[in-house]
Design a protein around this motif. Structure first.
Motif, PDB file in Angstrom:
ATOM      1  N   ARG A   3      21.156  31.068 -76.934  1.00  0.00           N
ATOM      2  CA  ARG A   3      20.108  31.541 -76.198  1.00  0.00           C
ATOM      3  C   ARG A   3      19.710  30.700 -75.045  1.00  0.00           C
ATOM      4  O   ARG A   3      19.798  29.272 -75.461  1.00  0.00           O
ATOM      5  CB  ARG A   3      18.897  32.138 -76.857  1.00  0.00           C
ATOM      6  CG  ARG A   3      19.207  33.288 -77.930  1.00  0.00           C
ATOM      7  CD  ARG A   3      18.111  33.425 -78.913  1.00  0.00           C
ATOM      8  NE  ARG A   3      18.388  34.076 -79.995  1.00  0.00           N
ATOM      9  CZ  ARG A   3      17.967  35.365 -80.174  1.00  0.00           C
ATOM     10  NH1 ARG A   3      17.332  35.734 -79.085  1.00  0.00           N
ATOM     11  NH2 ARG A   3      18.285  36.103 -81.109  1.00  0.00           N
ATOM     12  N   ARG A   4      19.324  31.031 -74.119  1.00  0.00           N
ATOM     13  CA  ARG A   4      18.646  30.099 -73.251  1.00  0.00           C
ATOM     14  C   ARG A   4      17.340  29.794 -73.374  1.00  0.00           C
ATOM     15  O   ARG A   4      16.496  30.690 -73.779  1.00  0.00           O
ATOM     16  CB  ARG A   4      18.754  30.490 -71.518  1.00  0.00           C
ATOM     17  CG  ARG A   4      20.362  30.487 -71.314  1.00  0.00           C
ATOM     18  CD  ARG A   4      20.297  31.023 -69.577  1.00  0.00           C
ATOM     19  NE  ARG A   4      19.289  30.213 -68.971  1.00  0.00           N
ATOM     20  CZ  ARG A   4      19.947  29.241 -68.415  1.00  0.00           C
ATOM     21  NH1 ARG A   4      21.088  28.496 -68.566  1.00  0.00           N
ATOM     22  NH2 ARG A   4      19.110  28.268 -67.445  1.00  0.00           N
ATOM     23  N   ALA A   5      16.921  28.514 -73.554  1.00  0.00           N
ATOM     24  CA  ALA A   5      15.616  28.046 -73.759  1.00  0.00           C
ATOM     25  C   ALA A   5      14.619  28.289 -72.861  1.00  0.00           C
ATOM     26  O   ALA A   5      15.191  28.151 -71.414  1.00  0.00           O
ATOM     27  CB  ALA A   5      15.812  26.526 -74.274  1.00  0.00           C
ATOM     28  N   GLN A 189      10.393  26.961 -79.509  1.00  0.00           N
ATOM     29  CA  GLN A 189      11.689  27.427 -79.649  1.00  0.00           C
ATOM     30  C   GLN A 189      11.967  28.143 -80.933  1.00  0.00           C
ATOM     31  O   GLN A 189      12.714  29.187 -80.814  1.00  0.00           O
ATOM     32  CB  GLN A 189      12.569  26.282 -79.490  1.00  0.00           C
ATOM     33  CG  GLN A 189      12.803  25.586 -78.281  1.00  0.00           C
ATOM     34  CD  GLN A 189      13.688  24.339 -78.261  1.00  0.00           C
ATOM     35  OE1 GLN A 189      14.686  24.502 -78.401  1.00  0.00           O
ATOM     36  NE2 GLN A 189      13.175  23.087 -77.722  1.00  0.00           N
ATOM     37  N   GLU A 194      14.958  30.617 -79.905  1.00  0.00           N
ATOM     38  CA  GLU A 194      15.796  30.164 -78.970  1.00  0.00           C
ATOM     39  C   GLU A 194      16.871  29.102 -79.483  1.00  0.00           C
ATOM     40  O   GLU A 194      17.400  28.370 -78.498  1.00  0.00           O
ATOM     41  CB  GLU A 194      14.923  29.472 -77.777  1.00  0.00           C
ATOM     42  CG  GLU A 194      14.043  30.513 -76.989  1.00  0.00           C
ATOM     43  CD  GLU A 194      13.269  30.097 -75.930  1.00  0.00           C
ATOM     44  OE1 GLU A 194      12.965  30.826 -75.061  1.00  0.00           O
ATOM     45  OE2 GLU A 194      12.852  28.834 -75.964  1.00  0.00           O
ATOM     46  N   TRP A 310      20.444  20.958 -74.023  1.00  0.00           N
ATOM     47  CA  TRP A 310      20.851  21.653 -75.169  1.00  0.00           C
ATOM     48  C   TRP A 310      21.777  20.715 -75.856  1.00  0.00           C
ATOM     49  O   TRP A 310      22.704  20.180 -75.287  1.00  0.00           O
ATOM     50  CB  TRP A 310      21.537  22.903 -74.620  1.00  0.00           C
ATOM     51  CG  TRP A 310      22.106  23.658 -75.968  1.00  0.00           C
ATOM     52  CD1 TRP A 310      23.453  23.673 -76.450  1.00  0.00           C
ATOM     53  CD2 TRP A 310      21.396  24.482 -76.774  1.00  0.00           C
ATOM     54  NE1 TRP A 310      23.371  24.112 -77.591  1.00  0.00           N
ATOM     55  CE2 TRP A 310      22.277  24.888 -77.834  1.00  0.00           C
ATOM     56  CE3 TRP A 310      20.100  24.874 -76.966  1.00  0.00           C
ATOM     57  CZ2 TRP A 310      21.833  25.810 -79.012  1.00  0.00           C
ATOM     58  CZ3 TRP A 310      19.736  25.704 -78.051  1.00  0.00           C
ATOM     59  CH2 TRP A 310      20.499  26.061 -78.839  1.00  0.00           C
TER      60      TRP A 310
END
Length: 344
Positions: A3-5, A189, A194, A310
């Protein structure tokens, strides 16, 4: 696919680089001391302090200035934005750190990654993550605070630095915060799902189908509140499993990815479908193959608080699970899963 944070507040990068795959040891508490340095060039006071005292992050330096621990030419300065110029003398008062439990000092930590704000460890089995009422044994966060005194300043609780948890007898990768900012960012997160979390588990029997999703709510077991169970009105919980190696009808090695983080989630979900984790005496049975639940936090993906990058961290399979896998392969010859290899 990760997932995009969410967009993260910008935090200062760690100037000293990262350390991977090393064990660290700690010393007991220290006495108060004052460190002095001469300013070399005009700068903000908090920046000058953090540059001159590498043990302090910019955030910590700002907080110490505001707390009155910093003097400029003998006068206490409480504004981090104060400009200091070449030739001025700055004094920084380091408080005494309390003596820590000798048991915590003696706990080695295996560091997979660290920077100024984040610590990624490979947790050994048998270690509780944080203190709890009635618990009289050293915990992971106490050991971390013994090795990294700055963790004690995150808050006044006994859980400063804790971002998520692993069960006592679950080994593997775990993230902790070294600053209050990082703790907030990392907790968010996990709360917003995320992160990516993958485990390796040895389970009883032959899971059919060999891969699938278990989407079943969890809550306290009505017959034994210290356990968890699949209950009708529990908290949502979702796990995805995949058989990596099948050992006849005796056992299987699974990769399990979780999309929620409920207490005992993997253990309860796998028990609910008839394949408890080997050695799990709470939800299954003791095992001759391993002396604890055969569950290992294998991979963890997070966005670093320090720079927004990431990263995915991997904790190698520990020796007790490697030995169990090797023994099962002897009894049930299989082609080693490429994800873990021959384990020679």
């Amino acid at each position: 696919m990760r997932r995009r944070a969410a967009r993260l507040p910008r935090l200062p990068r760690w100037r000293r680089g990262s350390v991977q795959g090393r064990a660290v040891t700690a010393e007991a508490g220290s006495r108060p001391e004052t460190r002095r340095f001469e300013v070399r060039a005009e700068d903000r006071l908090d920046r000058a302090v953090s540059l001159a005292v590498p043990a302090l992050s910019r955030t910590q330096a700002r907080r110490w200035v505001e707390e009155g621990r910093v003097r400029v030419d003998g006068a206490t300065a409480t504004k981090a934005s104060t400009l200091v110029v070449a030739g001025q003398v700055v004094e920084v008062e380091f408080p005494a750190t309390p003596a820590v439990d000798p048991r915590a000092v003696g706990v080695p930590l295996t560091v997979l990654y660290e920077d100024e704000h984040t610590l990624i460890l490979d947790k050994q089995p048998g270690l509780v993550v944080h203190p709890a009422e009635g618990l009289d044994e050293v915990t992971l966060i106490e050991a971390v605070a013994a090795h990294y005194p700055e963790v004690r300043e995150i808050d006044d609780s006994d859980r400063g630095g804790v971002v998520h948890r692993l069960d006592r007898d679950t080994s593997g990768v775990i993230a902790l915060a070294k600053s209050a900012e990082a703790q907030f960012i990392l907790k968010e997160q996990f709360r917003l799902r995320e992160t990516t979390k993958a485990y390796l588990a040895l389970v009883e029997g032959c899971p059919e189908p060999p891969e699938g999703i278990i989407d079943a709510p969890l809550g306290p077991d009505p017959t034994a509140p210290y356990r968890r169970a699949v209950v009708e009105h529990g908290q949502s919980a979702k796990s995805q499993y995949r058989v990596l190696e099948q050992y006849g009808d005796e056992a299987a090695l699974l990769e399990v990815r979780i999309f929620t983080g409920r207490t005992h989630q993997i253990r309860v979900h796998l028990t609910a479908v008839g394949h408890p984790v080997l050695g799990d005496t709470l939800y299954g049975h003791a095992s001759d193959a391993i002396g604890r639940q055969a569950l290992h936090a294998w991979r963890l993906g997070v966005t670093l608080a320090s720079n927004g990058a990431w990263r995915e961290f991997v904790a190698p399979l520990p020796e007790d699970m490697r030995a169990a896998v090797r023994a099962l392969r002897v009894r049930h010859p299989v082609r080693p899963a490429p994800e873990i290899g021959a384990l020679a």
